[in-house]
Write an enzyme that holds these catalytic residues in place. Structure first.
Site, PDB file in Angstrom:
ATOM      1  CB  CYS A   1      36.185  81.286  40.544  1.00 32.27           C
ATOM      2  SG  CYS A   1      37.686  80.420  40.110  1.00 32.27           S
TER       3      CYS A   1
ATOM      4  NE  ARG B   1      33.420  86.406  40.351  1.00 33.16           N
ATOM      5  CZ  ARG B   1      33.896  87.439  41.035  1.00 33.16           C
ATOM      6  NH1 ARG B   1      33.404  88.633  40.826  1.00 33.16           N
ATOM      7  NH2 ARG B   1      34.845  87.290  41.915  1.00 33.16           N
TER       8      ARG B   1
ATOM      9  CD1 TRP C   1      40.437  83.475  34.498  1.00 31.05           C
ATOM     10  CD2 TRP C   1      41.699  83.419  36.332  1.00 31.05           C
ATOM     11  NE1 TRP C   1      41.643  84.077  34.196  1.00 31.05           N
ATOM     12  CE2 TRP C   1      42.430  84.042  35.312  1.00 31.05           C
ATOM     13  CE3 TRP C   1      42.304  83.263  37.577  1.00 31.05           C
ATOM     14  CZ2 TRP C   1      43.731  84.541  35.490  1.00 31.05           C
ATOM     15  CZ3 TRP C   1      43.593  83.745  37.773  1.00 31.05           C
ATOM     16  CH2 TRP C   1      44.291  84.387  36.728  1.00 31.05           C
TER      17      TRP C   1
ATOM     18  CG  ASN D   1      36.274  83.678  43.880  1.00 30.02           C
ATOM     19  OD1 ASN D   1      37.312  83.625  43.218  1.00 30.02           O
ATOM     20  ND2 ASN D   1      35.678  84.811  44.187  1.00 30.02           N
ATOM     21  N   GLY D   2      38.999  81.822  45.001  1.00 30.23           N
ATOM     22  CA  GLY D   2      40.119  82.356  45.780  1.00 30.23           C
ATOM     23  C   GLY D   2      41.300  81.420  45.767  1.00 30.23           C
TER      24      GLY D   2
ATOM     25  CD  GLU E   1      42.358 101.355  28.757  1.00 29.25           C
ATOM     26  OE1 GLU E   1      43.151 100.837  29.555  1.00 29.25           O
ATOM     27  OE2 GLU E   1      41.258 100.852  28.478  1.00 29.25           O
TER      28      GLU E   1
ATOM     29  CE  LYS F   1      40.771  97.748  27.245  1.00 33.79           C
ATOM     30  NZ  LYS F   1      40.402  98.244  28.545  1.00 33.79           N
TER      31      LYS F   1
ATOM     32  CD  GLU G   1      42.185  93.893  28.471  1.00 32.24           C
ATOM     33  OE1 GLU G   1      41.598  93.386  29.415  1.00 32.24           O
ATOM     34  OE2 GLU G   1      41.938  95.054  28.069  1.00 32.24           O
TER      35      GLU G   1
ATOM     36  CG  HIS H   1      65.288 107.823  25.380  1.00 27.22           C
ATOM     37  ND1 HIS H   1      66.506 108.463  25.406  1.00 27.22           N
ATOM     38  CD2 HIS H   1      64.352 108.800  25.360  1.00 27.22           C
ATOM     39  CE1 HIS H   1      66.312 109.772  25.425  1.00 27.22           C
ATOM     40  NE2 HIS H   1      65.009 110.011  25.376  1.00 27.22           N
TER      41      HIS H   1
ATOM     42  CE  LYS I   1      33.894  94.112  33.328  1.00 29.82           C
ATOM     43  NZ  LYS I   1      34.965  94.725  32.548  1.00 29.82           N
TER      44      LYS I   1
HETATM   45  C1  F6R Z   1      41.352  95.838  31.224  1.00 33.08           C
HETATM   46  C2  F6R Z   1      40.731  95.582  32.500  1.00 33.08           C
HETATM   47  C3  F6R Z   1      41.611  95.417  33.689  1.00 33.08           C
HETATM   48  C4  F6R Z   1      40.945  96.065  34.917  1.00 33.08           C
HETATM   49  C5  F6R Z   1      41.755  95.751  36.182  1.00 33.08           C
HETATM   50  C6  F6R Z   1      41.174  96.422  37.405  1.00 33.08           C
HETATM   51  O1  F6R Z   1      40.427  95.959  30.202  1.00 33.08           O
HETATM   52  O2  F6R Z   1      39.543  95.466  32.597  1.00 33.08           O
HETATM   53  O3  F6R Z   1      42.876  95.927  33.476  1.00 33.08           O
HETATM   54  O4  F6R Z   1      40.856  97.439  34.715  1.00 33.08           O
HETATM   55  O5  F6R Z   1      41.790  94.369  36.382  1.00 33.08           O
HETATM   56  O6  F6R Z   1      39.864  96.015  37.629  1.00 33.08           O
HETATM   57  P1  F6R Z   1      38.870  96.868  38.518  1.00 33.08           P
HETATM   58  O7  F6R Z   1      38.624  98.151  37.811  1.00 33.08           O
HETATM   59  O8  F6R Z   1      37.653  96.033  38.639  1.00 33.08           O
HETATM   60  O9  F6R Z   1      39.574  97.082  39.822  1.00 33.08           O
END
Ligand code: F6R
Length: 594
Positions: free
Chosen positions: A2, A27, A76, A100-101, A468, A472, A475, A491, A589
């Site tokens: 948020c 956010r 969010w 927010n929270g 990773e 990606k 996501e 396995h 994010k």
């Molecule tokens: C994936 C992504 C998330 C962040 C994770 C940690 O693309 O962006 O997995 O890496 O939420 O976020 P930060 O780096 O802001 O602590």
């Protein structure tokens, strides 16, 4: 998650709050809303489900130009469905709030409020605070005191902005959630937001309040109070550049693509920023803990392997959400590194606090200067990635690993960075070359985007980028993808391999033969092989499609090079799927809740 924004000052208040929300949309984008004081001094509320554009459309015929006080929110969802009613701001009598929270004791407090006759309109926990505040205000008759009393009753991590019809200011307070205030004394304005990025260009000075500090924003001034009502100096003040140009996509269709293409230049900048004298305030550790979430955790896995080999010390790589609850073994001489793009991830912050409380030195590898993590640790190493707007992290991963690589060298007490510098230049050059092969990635993506599932596999230093890569892809393309250590497939997961399954097989020079055998096993079960590896016939011939890479000279940095190939592939698959690449569904994010 948020985004919250508040503004008081000149007449175009709503415009400034909307611009702030635009910059904070990363956010959360389930809904957006704004409340402003209209010409007659009444609070006017507008909110709408969906992205910010729905709110701005709703406001098209509304005359808000003369308002000089407003609060806004981009959501969010945590408590309650995504709908207009649960959207913020929430309004009751003369009070409007954005939040927010999460209020952890909301259910308990709600029962009390219902018994006292408060009528809830929404399913949110936010309205619980609104109810508390209004009852406190009836008794205290003073907004500051009422805010303090209500805030003391809630548990969890939260930040609020409060607007009252009867007050000439707006109030904000937080505990464990990001919040920053700013003033522009010349224009007589003050603002508050979840991220300094939303304040850039509007204010000249910013303040990061500590937890439990109430900030009272008036035209051109901010006053800080502790919860007992006494003036407080518990905040960090910083000047802010006023000539600001909002980040744009430029020639790129998406921020994510732009951020992928920024990587070579950022690597070169990192060389300029760091390859001087590195001041280490910390001793070389006996043992190291590397902690993060999601992409930052995978960056930590790459960094951890490098540190263990180079410094010959035990390194544990930890998911913050697990580490914080496992009662970790922390010994004198241990050091903990926290990796985070935002510096606001709730689990990472809690894990850092745990280490600090147990007397362990901590440092950050972080992108956002002034963030909560930045302020909490013993030493910071900024990754200098610039604003990352695409919700899926790309350039931050690269910068996190490289910053970790540099610090490792400083701990090794090596003052001669020349060979590392060369390796960094080579990496940026190779990534540049890869970025020029967009057609190859588009072509491969067009052939595989409709398959049933994707396994990213790799061994050794390539295992973290297999994880990773899968993260990606799922996501942004909403397809099922898993990252696996190539030797682990047999396995269990190999049961899933058939002609509908794609194996994105990362093959570097390390463990080349072994990884090749793992590919053979998938091939024998009719899996589709997309190879990413050196241009050699043994590899190319068993792959259905192939992305040739030149590994020579990159050594421990080569996972970053491979990772850019993964990023491009995911991006182009997502384009075929037609998803919202910069703002994928259900994500935000900055994950400021547990
Ligand atoms: C994936 C992504 C998330 C962040 C994770 C940690 O693309 O962006 O997995 O890496 O939420 O976020 P930060 O780096 O802001 O602590």
């Amino acid at each position: 998650m948020c985004g919250i924004v508040g503004h008081i000052g000149s007449n175009n208040s709503v415009e400034k709050v909307l611009e702030g929300l635009k910059r904070l949309e990363y956010r959360g984008y389930d809904s957006a809303g704004v409340c402003f004081k209209d010409q007659s001094g009444e609070l006017s509320l507008y909110k709408k489900t969906g992205k910010l554009v729905n709110l701005t459309n709703l406001l098209k015929n509304i005359d808000y130009g003369s308002s000089s006080s407003s609060v806004g929110h981009t959501r969010w969802a945590t408590h309650g469905a995504v709908n207009d009613i649960n959207s913020h701001p929430h309004l009751y009598k003369n009070l409007a709030i954005v939040h927010n929270g999460i209020i952890e004791n909301a259910d308990e407090l709600k029962k009390d409020l219902v018994a006292k006759g408060f009528k809830f309109k929404s399913e949110t926990d936010t309205e619980v605070f609104l109810g508390l505040l209004s009852f406190e205000l009836e008794q205290e008759k003073d907004l500051l005191k009422a805010t303090s009393s209500a805030f003391k009753k809630i548990k969890g991590s939260s930040a609020f902005v409060i607007q009252s019809k009867d007050s000439d200011g707006i109030i904000t307070v937080k505990n464990g959630a990001p919040l920053v205030c700013g003033v522009n004394e010349i224009l007589g304005e003050a603002m508050v937001s979840s991220d300094p990025y939303a304040l850039m260009g509007f204010v000249e000075k910013i303040f990061f309040p500590d937890d439990d500090v109430i900030c009272f924003l008036k035209k051109g001034e901010i006053n800080f109070y502790d919860l007992d009502g006494t003036p407080s100096n518990r905040y960090l003040a910083k000047d802010l550049e006023t000539n600001f140009e909002a980040t744009t996509k430029g020639q790129f269709e998406h921020y994510m693509l732009k951020e992928i293409y920024e990587q070579p230049a950022l690597i070169r900048n990192l060389v300029d920023n760091y390859f001087k004298d590195i001041d280490l305030n910390l001793e070389k550790p006996k043992r190291l803990h590397i902690v993060g979430c999601g992409t930052a955790f995978y960056a930590g896995m790459v960094v951890g392997q490098i540190w263990e080999k180079r410094l010959k010390i035990p390194v544990s790589m930890e998911l913050a959400s697990e580490f914080r609850y496992k009662d970790p073994l922390l010994l004198p001489g241990d050091l903990a590194i926290f990796i985070s793009q935002s510096g606001e991830t709730a689990d990472t912050l809690a894990a850092q606090k745990l280490c600090k409380d147990r007397g362990i030195k901590t440092f950050s590898i972080v992108n956002v200067e002034g963030s909560s993590l930045f302020r909490a640790v013993d030493q910071n190493f900024l990754i200098h990635a610039g604003q990352e707007i695409g919700v899926a992290s790309t350039k931050a991963f690269t910068q996190q690993v490289l910053t970790g690589r540099i610090i490792c060298e400083a701990f090794a007490d090596n003052k001669d960075f020349s060979s590392l510098k060369q390796k960094f230049s080579l990496l940026s050059h190779r990534i540049d070359e890869l970025l020029n092969k967009a057609e190859l990635f588009k072509d491969i993506a067009s052939k595989i985007y409709n398959f049933g599932g994707f396994f990213f596999t790799g061994r050794g230093i390539y295992y973290p980028v297999a994880l990773e890569g899968a993260l990606k892809l799922k996501e942004i393309a909403y397809v099922h993808a898993e990252g696996y250590a190539a030797g682990e497939l047999k396995h269990g997961p190999i049961a899933l391999i058939d002609e509908r399954m794609v194996n994105i097989a990362i093959v570097g020079p390390e463990l080349f033969e072994k990884t090749l055998s793992n590919i053979q096993e998938v091939k024998a079960r009719k899996g589709v092989i997309i190879g990413i590896g050196p241009e050699v016939s043994e590899l190319r011939n068993i792959c259905d499609l192939f992305i040739p890479l030149t590994f020579e000279g990159l050594e421990e940095l080569s996972p970053l090079y491979v990772n850019v190939a993964n990023q491009l592939l995911s991006y182009h698959i997502a384009k075929h799927k037609g998803t919202d690449i910069d703002r994928p569904r259900n994500l935000a994010k900055s994950v400021t809740v547990e």
